[in-house]
Design a protein around this motif. Sequence first.
Motif, short mmCIF file in Angstrom:
data_model
loop_
_atom_site.label_atom_id
_atom_site.label_comp_id
_atom_site.label_asym_id
_atom_site.label_seq_id
_atom_site.Cartn_x
_atom_site.Cartn_y
_atom_site.Cartn_z
N TRP A 138 -0.27 5.19 -0.16
CA TRP A 138 -1.61 5.43 0.35
C TRP A 138 -1.58 6.48 1.46
O TRP A 138 -0.60 6.60 2.19
CB TRP A 138 -2.23 4.15 0.90
N THR A 139 -2.66 7.20 1.61
CA THR A 139 -2.79 8.13 2.73
C THR A 139 -3.24 7.37 3.98
O THR A 139 -3.76 6.24 3.91
CB THR A 139 -3.84 9.21 2.44
N GLY B 210 0.82 6.06 6.75
CA GLY B 210 0.68 6.32 5.32
C GLY B 210 1.88 6.96 4.66
O GLY B 210 2.99 6.95 5.17
N THR C 84 5.14 4.27 2.73
CA THR C 84 5.11 3.32 3.84
C THR C 84 6.28 2.34 3.85
O THR C 84 6.85 2.06 4.91
CB THR C 84 3.79 2.54 3.82
N VAL D 196 -5.58 -5.51 -1.86
CA VAL D 196 -4.25 -5.09 -2.33
C VAL D 196 -3.59 -6.12 -3.24
O VAL D 196 -2.61 -5.83 -3.89
CB VAL D 196 -3.29 -4.79 -1.15
N GLU E 284 -9.70 1.20 4.25
CA GLU E 284 -9.69 -0.04 3.48
C GLU E 284 -8.98 -1.20 4.18
O GLU E 284 -9.28 -2.37 3.90
CB GLU E 284 -9.05 0.21 2.11
N ARG F 200 -6.96 6.51 3.70
CA ARG F 200 -7.30 5.36 2.87
C ARG F 200 -6.92 4.05 3.56
O ARG F 200 -7.66 3.06 3.49
CB ARG F 200 -6.60 5.46 1.52
N ILE F 201 -5.76 4.04 4.21
CA ILE F 201 -5.33 2.83 4.93
C ILE F 201 -6.36 2.46 5.99
O ILE F 201 -6.78 1.29 6.10
CB ILE F 201 -3.94 3.04 5.54
N PHE G 48 0.83 -1.21 0.00
CA PHE G 48 0.00 0.00 0.00
C PHE G 48 0.87 1.26 0.00
O PHE G 48 0.46 2.31 0.50
CB PHE G 48 -0.97 0.00 1.19
#
Length: 713
Positions: free
Chosen positions: A32-33, A290, A293, A54, A40, A36-37, A29
Motif C-alpha cells: 500500500w502507499t 507504506g 511495509t 484488510v 483507510e 492509502r494507509i 497492507f
Amino acid sequence: MTAIPHDYAERVYAGVLGKLIGVYLGRPFEGWTYERIMKELGPINYYVNERRDVALRSHHLVVTDDDVSGTFAFPRALADNGFPKQLTSKQIGQAWLNYIVEERAILWWGGIGNSTEHTAYLRLKSGIPAPRSGSIELNGKTVAEQIGAQIFIDGWAMVSPGDPEQAAYLADQAGRVSHDGESVHAAKLLAAMEAQAFVERDVQKLIDTGLAFVPKDALIRRVVNDVRDWHAGDNSNDWERTRVLIAERYGYDKFLGNCHVVPNHALIILATLYGESSFQEAMRIANTAGWDTDCNAGNVGCLFGIRTGLAGLDAGPDFRTPIADRMYISTADGGAAITDAVIETQSLVAAGRALAGAPAIAAKNGARFNFDFPGSLQGFHVHGGSPARLHAVELSNVSGHSRTGERSLAIDFRRLAPGRVARVATPTFFDKEVFTMPTYQLVACPTLYSGQRVECRLESDIDSGPVTVRLFASVYDEHDELVQIRGEAQAIATGSEAVLSWRVPDTHSYPIFEIGLEIETSDPRGVDGALYLDYLTWTGAPDTILKRPDDNLSTMWKHAWVNDASQFQTRWEGLRVTNGSGLGFIAQGSRDWRDYRVTSQITPLLKSAWGLAARVQGRERYYALMLDVGGRIKLVKRDHEEMILAEDRFEWELDEAYTLELRLRNTEIRAFVDGREVFSVRDEDKLWLQGGAVGLLVDTGSISTRAVQISPL
C-alpha cells in the motif's frame, strides 16, 4: 576468540521478536502507499489484521511469509557446513536448493524475470552456481536490484554480535545468491548496522558503520546521505515531510520492477533516524510510510530490537502477547517449520558462538520449551473449548521456579472449581486455518509423534490448593477434527513439585496438533493458585507407522508430509509417489530423530531409480538405500552431491514389492532388503548427518507403499 556480549542471547531474542513484530504489523497492507494507509487505516500503532478493511486479505496475525522463512532458513547453511568463518555464496546457494521446495516454500513464485528470487532459484536449479545465479550480467539490472537481498539479512547480523565486518561479508555472500548491485549494497549496510547495534546505540554511528561497507559511488550511499541531510535540516522533526522528499526523489515511479530496494531502503533509514530510541515510533513510521511495509518494518524491528533490547520492545503497546513467540519457517526440512522465537534465537546464538570460537550453551539441558527469556511464552496459550467445562487461565513468564534455569511459565488458575479444567497448550503442527493464508504456503511436519516421551517439570505455588495435572495432546481424527488423548493424572500438593512423563500412545497415523497440560481439582470448595511450568520437552525417535489412516476421509495426515514430488496420491495402496523428471520425494519427521529403524515395503511402478531415505534434512541432505535402472543397489549419502557409501548388483522387477530397511545408530548405517542385510558402513566424515526425517524417493517414475514404519533403536 571474538568477545561475545554478556547479554548476547537476550539481545538476539529481542532482534528476532522485533523482526516478527515488524513483519506481522506490516503484512496485511504490504504494497500500500502512504496515502492509502492514511486514508483507510490511519497511522499504524498496532496490529490491524482483524480490521474489516484488510481481513479479506488475511485475518491471521501469525502467517507464513518469505521475510520470516528466508531470514531464518538460509543461515542454517552455517551449521550444515560446520560453521566456516568464510561461508561462501555457493554454499548458501546450495542451502537454497536444499531448503526450498519449488513453487511451494519460502519464496514468492512470481515467475522468471518477474520474481527475483524465483529467477535465481531457476538459475541454481539449472546448475548455475551462486553468485552468478543472482548477477546483473545474467539477470539484468532491474531484476537484480529488487529488495530481496535486504529482507533476508537479519540472521547474518545476529550471528555477528559486534562484528560488522563479518555481518557485511555474510550479507554480501548471501545477497549475491539472488541479487546484485544496489540491492547487495543495501543488505551489507543494514547487516553491519545490526551487528554493531549489539555494542553501539548511537544511530548516526551505526549508519556510519554501515556506510563503511558501501562503495563511494553507490546510489545507496547517496540515498542514505540525502535522508540524513533532510532529517538534520528538519527542525520540526516531521518524518512525514521527509517521506515526501523521499517519494519525490526515490519513489517507486523512479525505478523499474515490482519492489525495488532503493525506495524501501530510504524508508528504513527514515524510520531509523526519526524513531530515535523508540521501538514503537520506529514501527509506526516504517509501517505508516507504506510501500513494502512488512519487509521494511521487519528489518527496522530487528535493528531496534537488538539496539533497545526487550525493555525497548515492552515500552509501549503489548506487541508480544498476541504473537506468543510463534512463527512458521516453511521449508523442505519440515520438522523445523513449527517453531518459535526462542528456538530460533537459540539456533542463531549457537551459530554466533561457534563462529566466535565460544563454547556452546543449552538452556535447561536443551529442553524444547524452556521459557528462559523474559516474557517468553513459546506458543503456549489458554486452550479454547466449551466455556461450561473450561476454566479461565492467565499465563505469564516469571522469575524463578526452575531447577536449572532462571524463569518459568506461570499458569494462574484462580477459583478453579470441581468439574472444570484449566487447559494450556502449544502447537506441534498447524491448524486448518493455514489453508486460508494468502500467498505463502506452509510446508511442515508435526514436531511430536506416537512413541515419543514427553516430560515436564512443575512447581506449585505455596498458596495454591491441591490439584491434579496431566499431559494431553490434541490429535486430528478421520474428520479432521481435534480429539484429546491424555496421560495419567498426578496429584500436586501445595508448595510441592512434580515431574510428569508420558509416552505418547498410538495415534493411528493421525497427526498431533498440540501438546499441553490439564489442571483439575476435587476440592469441593474450589482452589486458587498457580503452577509454574519449568520446562516441557520430548526426546527420542518415534515408534509409529506413517500411512493413510482411513479411506480418504481425512486430509490433515497427508499435509504432515513434505511433498517434493510431481504427484503424491493417496488412493490405491495408500501412498503413491510420482515424479515426472528427476528426483522427487515425500518426507516426514525432524532432526531430533537420531537412532532409529525405518522400514517400508515399496513397489516400483515405472522402471527408474527409487528407494528409502533416512535422516532427511531437506531436499539435498540425507542417507538413502537406492535401487536403479542399471540393476544396482546403493547406499548413498547426499550432501548436495551424491556419495556412494556402498554398492552391489541387485536385479529387481517392476510391480514386485521389496521390503527396504535402514538402521542408523550414531555413525553406523545398516541396510536390508527383504530381511537380508546388504550393507553395513560407518560415515566417519566430520559432517555426518546426525538426525532427520524419513522419506520415499523416486527418480522419473512412480512407487507405492502402504506404510513407512519407524521405531527407536
